[in-house]
Motif scaffolding. Structure first.
Motif, PDB file in Angstrom:
ATOM      1  N   VAL A  93       9.260   3.073  18.560  1.00 46.71           N
ATOM      2  CA  VAL A  93       9.045   3.364  17.522  1.00 46.71           C
ATOM      3  C   VAL A  93       9.395   1.699  16.738  1.00 46.71           C
ATOM      4  CG1 VAL A  93       9.097   4.408  15.038  1.00 46.71           C
ATOM      5  CG2 VAL A  93       8.595   5.537  17.056  1.00 46.71           C
ATOM      6  N   ARG A  94       8.427   1.083  15.743  1.00 49.66           N
ATOM      7  CA  ARG A  94       8.720   0.054  15.536  1.00 49.66           C
ATOM      8  C   ARG A  94       8.349   0.191  13.736  1.00 49.66           C
ATOM      9  NH1 ARG A  94       6.364  -4.922  19.622  1.00 49.66           N
ATOM     10  NH2 ARG A  94       7.809  -4.119  21.229  1.00 49.66           N
ATOM     11  N   LEU A  95       8.975  -1.365  12.880  1.00 50.16           N
ATOM     12  CA  LEU A  95       8.463  -1.222  12.051  1.00 50.16           C
ATOM     13  C   LEU A  95       7.633  -2.021  11.580  1.00 50.16           C
ATOM     14  CD1 LEU A  95       9.386  -1.327   8.984  1.00 50.16           C
ATOM     15  CD2 LEU A  95      11.031  -2.446   8.751  1.00 50.16           C
ATOM     16  N   ALA A  96       6.727  -1.422  10.953  1.00 49.68           N
ATOM     17  CA  ALA A  96       5.602  -2.449  11.116  1.00 49.68           C
ATOM     18  C   ALA A  96       5.203  -2.961   9.193  1.00 49.68           C
ATOM     19  CB  ALA A  96       4.144  -1.568  11.739  1.00 49.68           C
TER      20      ALA A  96
ATOM     21  N   PHE B 180       0.562   3.042  10.913  1.00 48.67           N
ATOM     22  CA  PHE B 180       0.440   3.932   9.847  1.00 48.67           C
ATOM     23  C   PHE B 180       0.706   3.110   8.764  1.00 48.67           C
ATOM     24  CE2 PHE B 180       0.199   7.048  12.728  1.00 48.67           C
ATOM     25  CZ  PHE B 180      -1.781   7.974  12.809  1.00 48.67           C
ATOM     26  N   GLU B 181       0.670   2.984   7.791  1.00 52.72           N
ATOM     27  CA  GLU B 181       1.563   1.521   6.408  1.00 52.72           C
ATOM     28  C   GLU B 181       0.882   2.362   5.098  1.00 52.72           C
ATOM     29  OE1 GLU B 181       1.353  -2.536   7.613  1.00 52.72           O
ATOM     30  OE2 GLU B 181       0.823  -1.520   9.567  1.00 52.72           O
ATOM     31  N   LEU B 182       1.958   1.850   4.819  1.00 51.32           N
ATOM     32  CA  LEU B 182       1.353   2.145   2.803  1.00 51.32           C
ATOM     33  C   LEU B 182       1.436   0.950   2.803  1.00 51.32           C
ATOM     34  CD1 LEU B 182       4.196   5.437   2.369  1.00 51.32           C
ATOM     35  CD2 LEU B 182       2.053   5.470   2.545  1.00 51.32           C
ATOM     36  N   ILE B 183       0.193   0.892   1.074  1.00 55.03           N
ATOM     37  CA  ILE B 183      -0.262  -1.133   1.019  1.00 55.03           C
ATOM     38  C   ILE B 183      -0.353  -0.617  -1.077  1.00 55.03           C
ATOM     39  CG2 ILE B 183      -1.821  -2.225   0.459  1.00 55.03           C
ATOM     40  CD1 ILE B 183      -3.461  -0.647   2.132  1.00 55.03           C
ATOM     41  N   GLY B 184       0.743  -1.505  -1.353  1.00 57.12           N
ATOM     42  CA  GLY B 184       1.436  -1.741  -2.412  1.00 57.12           C
ATOM     43  C   GLY B 184       1.177  -3.427  -2.764  1.00 57.12           C
ATOM     44  N   GLY B 185       0.123  -3.806  -3.961  1.00 52.58           N
ATOM     45  CA  GLY B 185       0.378  -4.738  -4.721  1.00 52.58           C
ATOM     46  C   GLY B 185      -1.068  -4.848  -6.211  1.00 52.58           C
ATOM     47  N   ALA B 186      -1.027  -5.651  -6.447  1.00 50.12           N
ATOM     48  CA  ALA B 186      -1.856  -5.992  -7.795  1.00 50.12           C
ATOM     49  C   ALA B 186      -3.045  -6.442  -7.327  1.00 50.12           C
ATOM     50  CB  ALA B 186      -1.157  -7.934  -8.275  1.00 50.12           C
ATOM     51  N   MET B 187      -4.857  -6.186  -8.136  1.00 49.99           N
ATOM     52  CA  MET B 187      -5.685  -5.741  -7.923  1.00 49.99           C
ATOM     53  C   MET B 187      -6.038  -6.786  -8.742  1.00 49.99           C
ATOM     54  SD  MET B 187      -8.431  -5.320  -5.385  1.00 49.99           S
ATOM     55  CE  MET B 187      -7.840  -3.831  -4.469  1.00 49.99           C
TER      56      MET B 187
ATOM     57  N   GLY C 148      -9.970 -12.492 -12.126  1.00 54.52           N
ATOM     58  CA  GLY C 148     -10.273 -11.035 -13.167  1.00 54.52           C
ATOM     59  C   GLY C 148      -8.143 -10.672 -13.609  1.00 54.52           C
ATOM     60  N   ASP C 149      -9.019  -9.177 -13.776  1.00 61.76           N
ATOM     61  CA  ASP C 149      -7.712  -8.662 -14.922  1.00 61.76           C
ATOM     62  C   ASP C 149      -6.914  -7.771 -13.680  1.00 61.76           C
ATOM     63  OD1 ASP C 149      -9.212  -9.864 -17.258  1.00 61.76           O
ATOM     64  OD2 ASP C 149      -9.932  -7.737 -17.818  1.00 61.76           O
ATOM     65  N   ALA C 150      -5.906  -7.913 -13.513  1.00 60.26           N
ATOM     66  CA  ALA C 150      -4.851  -7.550 -12.963  1.00 60.26           C
ATOM     67  C   ALA C 150      -3.676  -6.555 -13.433  1.00 60.26           C
ATOM     68  CB  ALA C 150      -3.522  -9.177 -12.569  1.00 60.26           C
ATOM     69  N   GLN C 151      -4.500  -5.900 -12.228  1.00 57.85           N
ATOM     70  CA  GLN C 151      -3.905  -4.350 -11.975  1.00 57.85           C
ATOM     71  C   GLN C 151      -3.260  -3.963 -10.789  1.00 57.85           C
ATOM     72  OE1 GLN C 151      -4.813  -2.285 -14.556  1.00 57.85           O
ATOM     73  NE2 GLN C 151      -5.680  -3.876 -16.608  1.00 57.85           N
ATOM     74  N   PRO C 152      -2.515  -2.933 -11.333  1.00 55.08           N
ATOM     75  CA  PRO C 152      -1.919  -2.283  -9.604  1.00 55.08           C
ATOM     76  C   PRO C 152      -2.710  -1.353  -8.963  1.00 55.08           C
ATOM     77  CG  PRO C 152      -0.136  -0.380 -11.892  1.00 55.08           C
ATOM     78  CD  PRO C 152      -1.477  -1.499 -12.679  1.00 55.08           C
ATOM     79  N   ALA C 153      -2.293  -1.929  -7.445  1.00 50.76           N
ATOM     80  CA  ALA C 153      -2.987  -1.323  -6.544  1.00 50.76           C
ATOM     81  C   ALA C 153      -2.021  -0.497  -6.033  1.00 50.76           C
ATOM     82  CB  ALA C 153      -4.070  -1.967  -6.219  1.00 50.76           C
ATOM     83  N   PHE C 154      -2.654   0.728  -4.420  1.00 43.19           N
ATOM     84  CA  PHE C 154      -1.579   1.296  -3.914  1.00 43.19           C
ATOM     85  C   PHE C 154      -3.224   2.013  -2.471  1.00 43.19           C
ATOM     86  CE2 PHE C 154      -1.427   4.114  -7.210  1.00 43.19           C
ATOM     87  CZ  PHE C 154      -2.128   5.128  -6.497  1.00 43.19           C
ATOM     88  N   GLY C 155      -2.296   2.401  -1.584  1.00 43.70           N
ATOM     89  CA  GLY C 155      -3.286   3.303  -0.850  1.00 43.70           C
ATOM     90  C   GLY C 155      -2.312   2.862   0.334  1.00 43.70           C
ATOM     91  N   ALA C 156      -3.359   2.945   1.605  1.00 39.68           N
ATOM     92  CA  ALA C 156      -2.442   3.604   2.877  1.00 39.68           C
ATOM     93  C   ALA C 156      -3.514   2.773   3.710  1.00 39.68           C
ATOM     94  CB  ALA C 156      -2.096   4.702   3.240  1.00 39.68           C
TER      95      ALA C 156
ATOM     96  N   ALA D 218       1.314  -6.144   0.243  1.00 40.13           N
ATOM     97  CA  ALA D 218       1.792  -5.992   1.455  1.00 40.13           C
ATOM     98  C   ALA D 218       2.186  -4.328   1.783  1.00 40.13           C
ATOM     99  CB  ALA D 218       3.568  -6.667   1.156  1.00 40.13           C
ATOM    100  N   SER D 219       2.480  -4.216   2.628  1.00 44.94           N
ATOM    101  CA  SER D 219       2.229  -2.511   3.304  1.00 44.94           C
ATOM    102  C   SER D 219       3.095  -2.471   4.232  1.00 44.94           C
ATOM    103  CB  SER D 219       0.959  -2.824   4.480  1.00 44.94           C
ATOM    104  OG  SER D 219       0.759  -3.190   4.933  1.00 44.94           O
ATOM    105  N   LEU D 220       4.316  -1.737   4.393  1.00 44.00           N
ATOM    106  CA  LEU D 220       4.819  -1.363   4.595  1.00 44.00           C
ATOM    107  C   LEU D 220       4.715   0.090   5.930  1.00 44.00           C
ATOM    108  CD1 LEU D 220       8.003  -2.445   6.122  1.00 44.00           C
ATOM    109  CD2 LEU D 220       9.227  -0.454   3.804  1.00 44.00           C
ATOM    110  N   GLY D 221       5.505   0.618   6.973  1.00 47.26           N
ATOM    111  CA  GLY D 221       4.874   1.678   8.584  1.00 47.26           C
ATOM    112  C   GLY D 221       5.549   1.706   9.198  1.00 47.26           C
ATOM    113  N   THR D 222       5.371   2.730  10.785  1.00 47.22           N
ATOM    114  CA  THR D 222       5.771   3.078  11.203  1.00 47.22           C
ATOM    115  C   THR D 222       4.971   2.641  12.316  1.00 47.22           C
ATOM    116  OG1 THR D 222       5.308   4.934  11.003  1.00 47.22           O
ATOM    117  CG2 THR D 222       7.846   4.651  10.861  1.00 47.22           C
ATOM    118  N   ALA D 223       5.118   1.722  13.267  1.00 47.00           N
ATOM    119  CA  ALA D 223       4.025   1.519  14.630  1.00 47.00           C
ATOM    120  C   ALA D 223       4.542   1.911  16.008  1.00 47.00           C
ATOM    121  CB  ALA D 223       3.823  -0.037  15.115  1.00 47.00           C
ATOM    122  N   PHE D 224       3.883   2.743  16.887  1.00 47.30           N
ATOM    123  CA  PHE D 224       3.916   3.348  17.920  1.00 47.30           C
ATOM    124  C   PHE D 224       3.225   2.967  19.088  1.00 47.30           C
ATOM    125  CE2 PHE D 224       4.090   6.362  13.956  1.00 47.30           C
ATOM    126  CZ  PHE D 224       5.194   7.175  13.963  1.00 47.30           C
TER     127      PHE D 224
END
Length: 283
Positions: A254-257, A115-122, A133-141, A277-283
């Protein structure tokens, strides 16, 4: 004329000398005298013959037949190549490999779920004809599952996986009279193939391609009046990136994904580009 009488004690001395003298026997002609250096050579065959009492002496006419019998009795055993045996068993090249059981997943405590959380520019597609195109902040999972573990194949265990992803991006632009507020929701399922950096490596380069839908909500404000416009479009997702699952501790699975990626979302005739990029945990 007088003769001196012989002493009586000379006769016993002569008889005793003859008795005590060592008899000189004639030497056998077939066995000449052996010198010290020849004794060692003559003794070695005897020692070898005495050590191998079970093997009778082989005459010259019997040696080829006897050696052939021994070679048939004890054939030469080639050296065993364990890697070759495992490869043949895995590929099913011999009869014994039919009962071969692959144990690729028995010693791995990881389930292949992350499971990871996503962040970056769209970079949203723009009507002004810009390249990105026009750069806008984007996030997700996202939820990642390594389905290659179901195939019970060591090279494909962590190379095949897919993402269930949600990404959000928004844009607001216009004038003092008319303003357009757009909200984009991306939902995709994208399989991927990863090229790991070495055998059993936790890091690799991946290629990804999938599909999904985009829910677009646009509100147009004009003269204090809001007009909503909603719509759903199909989209295609494709991209590349780097993926890692860093081990946190040897005592737990448990690992750092983490992931660094570049993705493209094509919705209709518009192309939106994501860098993040994204950051989360892996099992």
């Amino acid at each position: 004329m007088k003769t001196r009488a012989t002493h009586r004690w000379t006769l016993p001395f002569l008889v005793g000398g003859l008795v005590l003298a060592t008899p000189s026997l004639a030497q056998d002609e077939d066995s000449p005298y052996a010198y010290p250096d020849e004794e060692e050579q003559s003794d070695s065959p005897r020692r070898r013959s005495s050590s191998s009492e079970d093997s009778p002496y082989a005459y010259p006419d019997e040696q080829p037949e006897e050696s052939s019998r021994r070679s048939r009795r004890r054939p030469a055993r080639p050296e065993r190549d364990m890697h070759e045996e495992f490869r043949q068993a895995a590929e099913g090249e011999d009869e014994e490999s039919k009962d071969f059981q692959r144990l690729a997943g028995l010693d791995d405590p990881n389930t292949g779920v992350a499971f990871e959380l996503i962040g970056g520019a769209m970079f949203l597609s723009s009507a002004r004809g810009q390249f990105l195109g026009d750069a806008q902040p984007a996030f997700g999972a996202r939820f990642t599952w390594e389905y290659g573990r179901l195939l019970n194949s060591e090279p494909l265990r962590e190379s095949l996986w897919f993402d269930v992803r949600y990404t959000y991006a928004g844009q607001r632009e216009g004038t003092s009279l008319i303003v357009g507020d757009t909200r984009l929701h991306y939902a995709t399922i994208a399989p991927a193939y990863e090229f790991t950096f070495g055998e059993s490596s936790d890091y690799g380069f991946f290629l990804q391609a999938g599909a999904g839908i985009t829910y677009e909500h646009t509100a147009i404000e004009s003269g204090g009046k809001v007009t909503p416009v909603d719509g759903v479009k199909s989209l295609i997702q494709y991209g590349v990136g780097l993926r890692g699952r860093s081990r946190l501790s040897a005592a737990t699975n448990v690992r750092l994904a983490w992931r660094v990626e570049a993705q493209r979302f094509r919705r209709g005739y518009q192309d939106d580009t994501f860098f993040g990029a994204s950051l989360g945990t892996a099992f």
